[in-house]
Design a protein around this motif. Sequence first.
Motif, PDB file in Angstrom:
ATOM      1  N   ILE A  89      20.665  43.932  52.142  1.00 35.24           N
ATOM      2  CA  ILE A  89      20.404  45.292  52.739  1.00 35.24           C
ATOM      3  C   ILE A  89      21.776  45.767  53.024  1.00 35.24           C
ATOM      4  CG2 ILE A  89      19.526  46.521  54.562  1.00 35.24           C
ATOM      5  CD1 ILE A  89      17.355  44.494  54.897  1.00 35.24           C
ATOM      6  N   ASP A  90      22.018  47.192  53.009  1.00 34.52           N
ATOM      7  CA  ASP A  90      23.274  47.639  53.267  1.00 34.52           C
ATOM      8  C   ASP A  90      22.643  49.000  53.888  1.00 34.52           C
ATOM      9  OD1 ASP A  90      26.506  46.650  52.995  1.00 34.52           O
ATOM     10  OD2 ASP A  90      26.073  49.088  53.472  1.00 34.52           O
ATOM     11  N   TYR A  91      23.645  49.487  54.782  1.00 36.15           N
ATOM     12  CA  TYR A  91      23.326  51.051  55.659  1.00 36.15           C
ATOM     13  C   TYR A  91      23.924  52.012  54.368  1.00 36.15           C
ATOM     14  CZ  TYR A  91      23.184  54.494  58.800  1.00 36.15           C
ATOM     15  OH  TYR A  91      22.707  55.751  59.441  1.00 36.15           O
ATOM     16  N   SER A  92      24.642  51.793  53.526  1.00 39.66           N
ATOM     17  CA  SER A  92      25.323  52.620  52.412  1.00 39.66           C
ATOM     18  C   SER A  92      24.599  52.841  51.186  1.00 39.66           C
ATOM     19  CB  SER A  92      26.809  52.146  52.063  1.00 39.66           C
ATOM     20  OG  SER A  92      27.185  52.965  51.166  1.00 39.66           O
ATOM     21  N   HIS A  93      24.055  54.183  51.090  1.00 35.85           N
ATOM     22  CA  HIS A  93      23.497  54.303  49.834  1.00 35.85           C
ATOM     23  C   HIS A  93      24.126  54.098  48.608  1.00 35.85           C
ATOM     24  CE1 HIS A  93      19.486  56.078  51.158  1.00 35.85           C
ATOM     25  NE2 HIS A  93      20.332  56.521  52.323  1.00 35.85           N
ATOM     26  N   CYS A 108      30.816  43.242  63.887  1.00 32.45           N
ATOM     27  CA  CYS A 108      31.786  43.977  64.289  1.00 32.45           C
ATOM     28  C   CYS A 108      31.633  45.525  63.808  1.00 32.45           C
ATOM     29  CB  CYS A 108      33.043  43.169  63.660  1.00 32.45           C
ATOM     30  SG  CYS A 108      33.369  43.219  62.141  1.00 32.45           S
ATOM     31  N   ARG A 109      30.951  45.670  62.762  1.00 35.20           N
ATOM     32  CA  ARG A 109      30.667  47.245  62.698  1.00 35.20           C
ATOM     33  C   ARG A 109      29.583  47.789  62.994  1.00 35.20           C
ATOM     34  NH1 ARG A 109      33.239  46.758  56.512  1.00 35.20           N
ATOM     35  NH2 ARG A 109      34.476  45.147  57.076  1.00 35.20           N
ATOM     36  N   LEU A 110      28.880  47.321  63.752  1.00 32.83           N
ATOM     37  CA  LEU A 110      27.634  47.849  64.397  1.00 32.83           C
ATOM     38  C   LEU A 110      28.026  48.489  65.718  1.00 32.83           C
ATOM     39  CD1 LEU A 110      24.944  45.050  64.083  1.00 32.83           C
ATOM     40  CD2 LEU A 110      25.429  46.964  62.392  1.00 32.83           C
ATOM     41  N   ALA A 111      27.393  49.775  65.738  1.00 33.45           N
ATOM     42  CA  ALA A 111      27.651  50.537  67.077  1.00 33.45           C
ATOM     43  C   ALA A 111      26.919  49.798  68.241  1.00 33.45           C
ATOM     44  CB  ALA A 111      27.071  52.028  67.035  1.00 33.45           C
ATOM     45  N   ASP A 112      25.783  49.167  68.125  1.00 30.56           N
ATOM     46  CA  ASP A 112      25.179  48.550  69.197  1.00 30.56           C
ATOM     47  C   ASP A 112      24.713  46.922  68.529  1.00 30.56           C
ATOM     48  OD1 ASP A 112      23.813  47.418  71.780  1.00 30.56           O
ATOM     49  OD2 ASP A 112      22.426  49.209  71.288  1.00 30.56           O
ATOM     50  N   PRO A 113      25.506  45.985  68.571  1.00 31.53           N
ATOM     51  CA  PRO A 113      24.993  44.751  68.131  1.00 31.53           C
ATOM     52  C   PRO A 113      23.817  43.755  68.775  1.00 31.53           C
ATOM     53  CG  PRO A 113      27.189  44.639  68.933  1.00 31.53           C
ATOM     54  CD  PRO A 113      26.874  46.100  69.017  1.00 31.53           C
ATOM     55  N   ASP A 129      18.998  49.739  57.907  1.00 32.50           N
ATOM     56  CA  ASP A 129      19.924  49.836  59.032  1.00 32.50           C
ATOM     57  C   ASP A 129      19.588  48.300  59.782  1.00 32.50           C
ATOM     58  OD1 ASP A 129      21.057  49.941  61.706  1.00 32.50           O
ATOM     59  OD2 ASP A 129      20.274  51.921  62.098  1.00 32.50           O
ATOM     60  N   ALA A 130      20.832  47.594  59.749  1.00 35.76           N
ATOM     61  CA  ALA A 130      20.639  46.295  60.283  1.00 35.76           C
ATOM     62  C   ALA A 130      19.945  46.161  61.769  1.00 35.76           C
ATOM     63  CB  ALA A 130      22.013  45.372  60.104  1.00 35.76           C
ATOM     64  N   THR A 131      20.018  47.502  62.385  1.00 34.59           N
ATOM     65  CA  THR A 131      19.721  47.291  63.706  1.00 34.59           C
ATOM     66  C   THR A 131      18.290  47.715  63.786  1.00 34.59           C
ATOM     67  OG1 THR A 131      20.290  49.600  64.182  1.00 34.59           O
ATOM     68  CG2 THR A 131      21.943  47.677  64.686  1.00 34.59           C
ATOM     69  N   LEU A 172      12.956  28.973  48.156  1.00 30.35           N
ATOM     70  CA  LEU A 172      13.909  29.533  49.281  1.00 30.35           C
ATOM     71  C   LEU A 172      14.221  30.964  49.254  1.00 30.35           C
ATOM     72  CD1 LEU A 172      16.415  26.393  49.042  1.00 30.35           C
ATOM     73  CD2 LEU A 172      14.438  26.606  50.963  1.00 30.35           C
ATOM     74  N   GLN A 173      14.145  31.611  50.509  1.00 31.92           N
ATOM     75  CA  GLN A 173      14.360  33.033  50.523  1.00 31.92           C
ATOM     76  C   GLN A 173      15.441  33.286  51.553  1.00 31.92           C
ATOM     77  OE1 GLN A 173      10.667  35.566  50.345  1.00 31.92           O
ATOM     78  NE2 GLN A 173      10.538  34.290  52.138  1.00 31.92           N
ATOM     79  N   ALA A 174      16.403  34.190  51.174  1.00 34.12           N
ATOM     80  CA  ALA A 174      17.755  34.419  51.914  1.00 34.12           C
ATOM     81  C   ALA A 174      17.553  35.947  52.393  1.00 34.12           C
ATOM     82  CB  ALA A 174      19.086  34.108  51.102  1.00 34.12           C
ATOM     83  N   LEU A 175      18.580  36.429  53.092  1.00 32.81           N
ATOM     84  CA  LEU A 175      18.792  37.515  53.683  1.00 32.81           C
ATOM     85  C   LEU A 175      20.346  37.761  54.002  1.00 32.81           C
ATOM     86  CD1 LEU A 175      17.553  40.255  54.618  1.00 32.81           C
ATOM     87  CD2 LEU A 175      17.568  39.395  57.084  1.00 32.81           C
ATOM     88  N   ASP A 176      20.513  39.040  53.177  1.00 26.90           N
ATOM     89  CA  ASP A 176      22.103  39.267  53.193  1.00 26.90           C
ATOM     90  C   ASP A 176      22.318  40.557  53.828  1.00 26.90           C
ATOM     91  OD1 ASP A 176      24.453  39.763  52.689  1.00 26.90           O
ATOM     92  OD2 ASP A 176      24.747  39.302  50.641  1.00 26.90           O
ATOM     93  N   LEU A 177      22.381  40.579  55.195  1.00 28.58           N
ATOM     94  CA  LEU A 177      22.682  41.772  56.001  1.00 28.58           C
ATOM     95  C   LEU A 177      23.963  42.341  55.664  1.00 28.58           C
ATOM     96  CD1 LEU A 177      20.778  40.875  59.170  1.00 28.58           C
ATOM     97  CD2 LEU A 177      20.265  42.839  57.322  1.00 28.58           C
ATOM     98  N   GLY A 178      24.142  43.725  55.473  1.00 31.93           N
ATOM     99  CA  GLY A 178      25.388  44.138  55.330  1.00 31.93           C
ATOM    100  C   GLY A 178      26.096  43.714  53.808  1.00 31.93           C
ATOM    101  N   CYS A 179      25.256  43.845  52.863  1.00 34.14           N
ATOM    102  CA  CYS A 179      25.554  42.956  51.448  1.00 34.14           C
ATOM    103  C   CYS A 179      26.535  43.932  50.800  1.00 34.14           C
ATOM    104  CB  CYS A 179      24.290  42.963  50.824  1.00 34.14           C
ATOM    105  SG  CYS A 179      23.650  44.661  50.072  1.00 34.14           S
ATOM    106  N   ALA A 180      26.979  45.107  51.147  1.00 33.68           N
ATOM    107  CA  ALA A 180      28.067  45.988  50.393  1.00 33.68           C
ATOM    108  C   ALA A 180      27.477  46.256  49.042  1.00 33.68           C
ATOM    109  CB  ALA A 180      29.291  45.452  50.671  1.00 33.68           C
ATOM    110  N   VAL A 181      28.175  45.753  47.830  1.00 30.57           N
ATOM    111  CA  VAL A 181      27.721  45.991  46.594  1.00 30.57           C
ATOM    112  C   VAL A 181      27.096  44.429  46.062  1.00 30.57           C
ATOM    113  CG1 VAL A 181      29.484  47.866  46.108  1.00 30.57           C
ATOM    114  CG2 VAL A 181      30.171  45.604  45.618  1.00 30.57           C
TER     115      VAL A 181
END
Length: 119
Positions: free
Chosen positions: A37-41, A112-117, A88-90, A11-20
């Motif tokens: 994946i997270d936008y923050s380096h 809720c944190r995306l500029a253009d969801p 970038d999640a978008t 099974l494979q999962a995707l965690d978008l906006g994973c933070a730490v």
Amino acid sequence: LVLKKTSGKELQALDLGCAVGGSSFELAKQFQHVDAIDYSHQFINAAKRIQKGEQVSFKIPLEANVFQTVMVQQPQENADRIRFMQGDATQLDRVFPQDEKYDGILLSNLLCRLADPYR
């Protein structure tokens, strides 16, 4: 998290906006591969340090200029199942091939944190 029984399929999962990576480590208990994946380096770098077994400290804002310092360390069990990436999640088409498929996707506190969801 609800999973249906599969006949030996990995099974494979995707965690978008994973933070730490807190949720990513939890997902790795049930999924054999987790793309996180997270936008923050800075978040991704911290997640990779935690994945290696390092103890990482964070300052969490409580109110105004009041912070609490917390220490995070994650057991190494299943940590090798996670691939942390900055992105970038978008614009996921820049990160993954179009035929990438997942059995589970987590978007915790992301829309809720995306500029253009709708993008």
